[in-house]
Scaffold this motif. Sequence first.
Motif, mmCIF file in Angstrom:
data_model
loop_
_atom_site.group_PDB
_atom_site.id
_atom_site.type_symbol
_atom_site.label_atom_id
_atom_site.label_comp_id
_atom_site.label_asym_id
_atom_site.label_seq_id
_atom_site.Cartn_x
_atom_site.Cartn_y
_atom_site.Cartn_z
ATOM 1 N N THR A 1 1.839 -4.523 -9.826
ATOM 2 C CA THR A 1 2.974 -3.629 -10.071
ATOM 3 C C THR A 1 3.585 -3.986 -11.421
ATOM 4 O OG1 THR A 1 3.371 -3.548 -7.694
ATOM 5 C CG2 THR A 1 5.148 -2.767 -9.101
ATOM 6 N N ALA B 1 0.841 -1.200 0.000
ATOM 7 C CA ALA B 1 0.000 0.000 0.000
ATOM 8 C C ALA B 1 0.873 1.245 0.000
ATOM 9 C CB ALA B 1 -0.923 0.002 1.212
ATOM 10 N N GLU C 1 5.507 3.833 1.424
ATOM 11 C CA GLU C 1 5.224 2.548 0.789
ATOM 12 C C GLU C 1 5.389 1.503 1.878
ATOM 13 O OE1 GLU C 1 6.917 -0.502 -2.639
ATOM 14 O OE2 GLU C 1 7.664 1.555 -2.591
ATOM 15 N N THR D 1 -4.603 10.574 7.097
ATOM 16 C CA THR D 1 -4.022 9.638 6.136
ATOM 17 C C THR D 1 -4.970 9.405 4.968
ATOM 18 O OG1 THR D 1 -4.963 7.698 7.236
ATOM 19 C CG2 THR D 1 -2.737 8.369 7.925
ATOM 20 N N LYS D 2 -4.382 8.961 3.869
ATOM 21 C CA LYS D 2 -5.135 8.505 2.700
ATOM 22 C C LYS D 2 -4.360 7.310 2.168
ATOM 23 C CE LYS D 2 -6.491 9.896 -1.943
ATOM 24 N NZ LYS D 2 -6.349 10.958 -2.956
ATOM 25 N N THR D 3 -5.023 6.166 2.049
ATOM 26 C CA THR D 3 -4.341 4.919 1.711
ATOM 27 C C THR D 3 -4.829 4.366 0.388
ATOM 28 O OG1 THR D 3 -4.136 4.410 4.055
ATOM 29 C CG2 THR D 3 -3.852 2.580 2.525
ATOM 30 N N GLN D 4 -3.876 3.847 -0.391
ATOM 31 C CA GLN D 4 -4.178 3.149 -1.637
ATOM 32 C C GLN D 4 -3.523 1.779 -1.565
ATOM 33 O OE1 GLN D 4 -2.339 6.384 -3.903
ATOM 34 N NE2 GLN D 4 -4.220 6.446 -5.105
ATOM 35 N N ILE D 5 -4.329 0.728 -1.742
ATOM 36 C CA ILE D 5 -3.800 -0.633 -1.762
ATOM 37 C C ILE D 5 -3.482 -0.990 -3.214
ATOM 38 C CG2 ILE D 5 -4.332 -3.062 -1.342
ATOM 39 C CD1 ILE D 5 -5.943 -2.178 1.088
ATOM 40 N N VAL D 6 -2.325 -1.590 -3.416
ATOM 41 C CA VAL D 6 -1.836 -1.922 -4.756
ATOM 42 C C VAL D 6 -2.423 -3.261 -5.203
ATOM 43 C CG1 VAL D 6 0.240 -2.473 -6.096
ATOM 44 C CG2 VAL D 6 0.304 -0.636 -4.373
ATOM 45 N N THR E 1 -4.682 -7.214 5.753
ATOM 46 C CA THR E 1 -5.309 -5.890 5.828
ATOM 47 C C THR E 1 -5.537 -5.487 7.280
ATOM 48 O OG1 THR E 1 -7.479 -6.911 5.491
ATOM 49 C CG2 THR E 1 -6.390 -5.960 3.544
ATOM 50 N N ILE F 1 0.622 5.081 1.494
ATOM 51 C CA ILE F 1 -0.122 5.876 2.468
ATOM 52 C C ILE F 1 0.361 7.314 2.403
ATOM 53 C CG2 ILE F 1 -0.691 6.183 4.907
ATOM 54 C CD1 ILE F 1 0.073 3.202 5.306
ATOM 55 N N ASN F 2 -0.570 8.211 2.137
ATOM 56 C CA ASN F 2 -0.290 9.642 2.231
ATOM 57 C C ASN F 2 -0.562 10.051 3.667
ATOM 58 O OD1 ASN F 2 0.155 10.755 -0.603
ATOM 59 N ND2 ASN F 2 -1.678 9.505 -0.872
#
Length: 157
Positions: A145, A76, A115, A137-142, A121, A78-79
């Motif tokens: 790639t 993931a 990263e 926070t703001k999260t994006q799961i990959v 999860t 994470i901002n």
Amino acid sequence: MRKTDTHVIQTLDETDLQILSLLKENARMSLKNIAEKTFLSSTAVSARIEKLEENGYIKGYFTKINSQSFGFKIKAFINLEVEPIQKQEFYPYVRSCPNVVECNCVTGEYSMLLEVLFTSTDELDHFIGELQHFGKTKTQIVFSTPVEHRDVLPLEK
């Protein structure tokens, strides 16, 4: 050679770039193999590699480990919004977190981009909860790639 504010930068020739390219593909390549491909002696290759290391073009040699083999299937980004005053506390904290693969100070709405790798999860969710001590926070799961991390070299002219 040219001088910068911090140190002298060696001008790289085609052979240096070829050596860097070979090492980028296989950091364990023997001096003998590099010498054969560059038409130099092993001693000359060794001297060039030593200069590349001394001048900061080579920072180290690493083994790329397949983290998924160890169960780290959740990747993931994470901002994180960290106030400047909190960085003194945040930096040591984030350096101590083994699941943080990389942390970058960035521009924009969020000041940090992390990263991370986790086995579940649930673990990711717990970590995000800890991070929220420092800010939003703001999260994006990959999902996948298509291009793995790679070094950029000025090899194409």
